[in-house]
Enzyme design. Structure first.
Site, mmCIF file in Angstrom:
data_model
loop_
_atom_site.group_PDB
_atom_site.id
_atom_site.type_symbol
_atom_site.label_atom_id
_atom_site.label_comp_id
_atom_site.label_asym_id
_atom_site.label_seq_id
_atom_site.Cartn_x
_atom_site.Cartn_y
_atom_site.Cartn_z
ATOM 1 N N LYS A 188 -83.296 49.969 1.684
ATOM 2 C CA LYS A 188 -82.355 50.561 2.634
ATOM 3 C C LYS A 188 -82.854 50.500 4.069
ATOM 4 O O LYS A 188 -82.091 50.704 5.011
ATOM 5 C CB LYS A 188 -82.048 52.016 2.251
ATOM 6 C CG LYS A 188 -81.599 52.194 0.802
ATOM 7 C CD LYS A 188 -80.500 51.210 0.412
ATOM 8 C CE LYS A 188 -80.216 51.226 -1.082
ATOM 9 N NZ LYS A 188 -81.342 50.728 -1.904
ATOM 10 N N GLU A 217 -78.749 53.842 -8.175
ATOM 11 C CA GLU A 217 -78.893 52.588 -8.904
ATOM 12 C C GLU A 217 -79.176 52.895 -10.372
ATOM 13 O O GLU A 217 -79.689 53.957 -10.706
ATOM 14 C CB GLU A 217 -80.028 51.751 -8.319
ATOM 15 C CG GLU A 217 -79.718 51.233 -6.928
ATOM 16 C CD GLU A 217 -80.841 50.402 -6.348
ATOM 17 O OE1 GLU A 217 -81.895 50.268 -7.004
ATOM 18 O OE2 GLU A 217 -80.665 49.901 -5.228
ATOM 19 N N CYS A 227 -90.339 44.527 -3.773
ATOM 20 C CA CYS A 227 -90.133 44.025 -5.136
ATOM 21 C C CYS A 227 -89.837 42.528 -5.148
ATOM 22 O O CYS A 227 -89.058 42.028 -4.349
ATOM 23 C CB CYS A 227 -89.018 44.802 -5.806
ATOM 24 S SG CYS A 227 -89.382 46.560 -5.992
ATOM 25 N N SER A 272 -79.638 48.157 -9.069
ATOM 26 C CA SER A 272 -80.749 47.505 -8.399
ATOM 27 C C SER A 272 -80.488 46.012 -8.340
ATOM 28 O O SER A 272 -79.810 45.449 -9.209
ATOM 29 C CB SER A 272 -82.039 47.770 -9.181
ATOM 30 O OG SER A 272 -83.058 46.889 -8.781
#
Length: 557
Positions: A124, A444, A194, A470
């Site tokens: 975000k 998510e 990630c 996600s």
């Protein structure tokens, strides 16, 4: 260059008190005559994603000083999706996007910076920073901290996706506790966001293609020494932008948004990009609608073979030559407008021409050898989602699903059903009251989707939610159903066992009950009591719009 905006703060007799305070932290008269560059940092110690941004900020500041500017660093918040996933804490994630935007905007307006570099990483922080820069519209750029390196176990590359799926596999008895622990211990080897084409790397790709990040900066991993050079260069680029008065809204027009959507479609990017690009468009005062994603995805081939559905991890894009090679493909194929401007002052085509593709790389396909002829996103509409919803179709072979609804009013209940073996082939798992208002914050569902995949059900089970997913989610998962249940959307009227039909080719999602029955059910429906009545969540609920409009916080009409 016209008179600097920062002179309102720093110059003239009446500004002596301000200069006195700034001198207290080490600035000199000479420093304060130079362009003041705000360094908006989202460094935080609660996750690996943003962990090295403090170090990178120092390199940006060195670049600013070398180019004749004065940097002033400030911080804002970040919420880790991966750490908070599946808990009440996850409700803070999407809310944080707008708080990040508000906080950067406030510091920018208060201190009247001449330019801004925003350092971002976790999901975000990227759109939140971009939203603020579009509001402020002073020369600005976004610097992505970079992906994590892949974990290694038994010769296989791992990402956090593998850990979530291993939880489901363990619950289903497919792997032992020791094997789960081995995956947990190996998947995240150091700093960085990630590691697949999940939301962070999707939005980092978007930032290069939309023009707010210098091309060649995002794909360099966070722990790579080259990132220091990237950060220094960004400090120099922002000074050029200030001198040339090149502002975000000079770059981010409607064509730039179309280019960005094409990059999401071509890379199998996260469904969250729909929310974030709609939100950014609102700040840029560009007319963008949810159906535009379908139009562009239809005409854009899936070219990049990345997790969660593909073979490779994000750092493999860097090894292949970087996001510039993706831009080359898209420009050569006519899928983006190569004449669109970027923060360097050069066009996308000019920047992409500088990228050097690695011979023999297999990550970014040739134009005549796409993975699929159309992109990874599909917008569905129908009686269950009149305002639309989204599914990512990368890695999905089947074209639809029709089956009985298994209805859950929160994520936790659905997760328990999956883990105890209560979900069967052909079921359509419905999770509602998890939308922007109902959650609040539109959690998510990677815990649930990962458990479904890990349990071996992803080829036979579908999931539908007014929450979101996600970027690491894979499988037949439909999110962002709008209107959401809390607002009286049809998803609130679904009963256990109702038949739901999803048709990818015709882009429909329908609840197979008589319209009169639906009307009767809704007539007796009442919205549940909101879960938060004070604090930031209550404020968010009062202001947030539908997911189909980007779930933005908006002032009353």
């Amino acid at each position: 260059m016209t008179q600097l905006k920062s002179y309102t703060i720093t110059q003239g007799r009446d500004r002596a008190p301000a200069r006195s305070m700034l001198k207290a932290v080490g600035y000199t008269d000479e420093d304060l005559k130079k362009p003041i560059i705000g360094i908006a940092n989202t460094w935080i110690e609660t996750m690996p994603c943003n962990f090295k941004l403090r170090d990178l900020a120092e390199k940006v500041k060195q670049g600013v000083r070398a180019a004749g500017g004065t940097p002033m660093e400030f911080n804002t918040i970040a919420i880790s999706d991966g750490v908070t996933m599946g808990t009440e804490g996850m409700k803070a994630s999407l809310v944080s996007r707008d708080v990040i935007a508000d906080s950067i905007e406030l510091v920018g307006r208060g201190h009247m910076f001449d330019g801004i570099v925003a350092l971002v990483a976790c999901d975000k922080t990227i759109p939140g920073a971009a939203m603020a820069l579009l509001r402020l519209n002073v020369p600005s750029l976004v610097l992505y901290g970079g992906s994590i390196m892949p974990g290694k176990l038994n010769g296989k590359d791992l990402t956090i996706q593998d850990v979530f799926e291993a939880v489901g596999a363990n619950a289903a008895g497919k792997i032992s506790d020791a094997e789960l622990l081995a995956v947990e211990n190996a998947a995240c080897p150091g700093a960085g966001a990630c590691g697949g084409q999940f939301t962070a790397n999707t939005m980092a790709t978007v930032m290069e293609i939309i023009g707010l990040s210098p091309m060649g900066t995002a794909s360099v991993p966070q722990v790579d020494e080259r990132k220091n050079d990237v950060a220094f260069r960004c400090g120099q680029i922002i000074m050029d932008a200030v001198k040339n008065d090149l502002k975000p809204r000079d770059i981010v027009d409607r064509q730039a948004f179309d280019n960005a959507i094409a990059s999401v479609a071509a890379t199998g990017g996260s469904t969250n990009a729909v929310l974030h690009l709609l939100a950014m468009a609102r700040e840029a005062e560009v007319d963008l609608k949810i159906d535009d994603f379908q139009t562009i995805s239809n005409r854009t081939p899936l070219l990049v073979d990345l997790k969660p559905a593909g073979r490779f991890v994000a750092v493999d894009v860097d090894k292949a030559g970087g996001i510039g090679v993706i831009a080359q493909r898209l420009a050569d194929g006519g899928y983006v407008d190569g004449s669109s401007k970027t923060i360097t002052g050069k066009t996308i085509a000019e920047e992409a021409a500088l990228a050097k593709e690695t011979a023999g790389q297999e990550v970014i396909r040739a134009l005549d050898n796409p993975i699929k002829k159309s992109g990874g996103l599909v917008i569905l509409r129908g009686s269950l989602a009149p305002e639309g919803c989204v599914i990512k179709v990368t890695g999905i072979a089947r074209k639809g699903q029709r089956g009985p609804a298994r209805v859950f009013d929160c994520e936790e209940n659905a997760m328990q059903a999956v883990l105890r073996g209560g979900i069967k082939p052909n079921d359509v798992v419905v999770i509602r009251y998890e939308g922007p208002r109902g959650g609040p914050g539109m959690r998510e569902m990677l815990g649930v989707t990962g458990a479904i995949v890990g349990a071996g059900l992803s080829d036979t089970v579908a999931m539908v939610t007014d929450g979101r997913f996600s970027g690491a989610t894979r499988g037949f998962m439909v999110g962002h159903v709008a209107p959401e249940a809390q607002n009286g959307g049809p998803i609130a009227a679904v009963h256990e066992g109702d038949i739901i039909s999803i048709d990818i080719e015709n882009q429909t999602i329908n609840l197979e009950i008589d319209p009169a029955v639906l009307k009767e059910r809704m007539a007796s429906w009442a919205a549940p009591k909101l879960r938060y009545t004070s604090g930031v969540f209550a404020k968010y609920v009062a202001l947030v719009s539908s997911a189909s409009e980007g779930a933005v916080t908006s002032w009353p009409e």
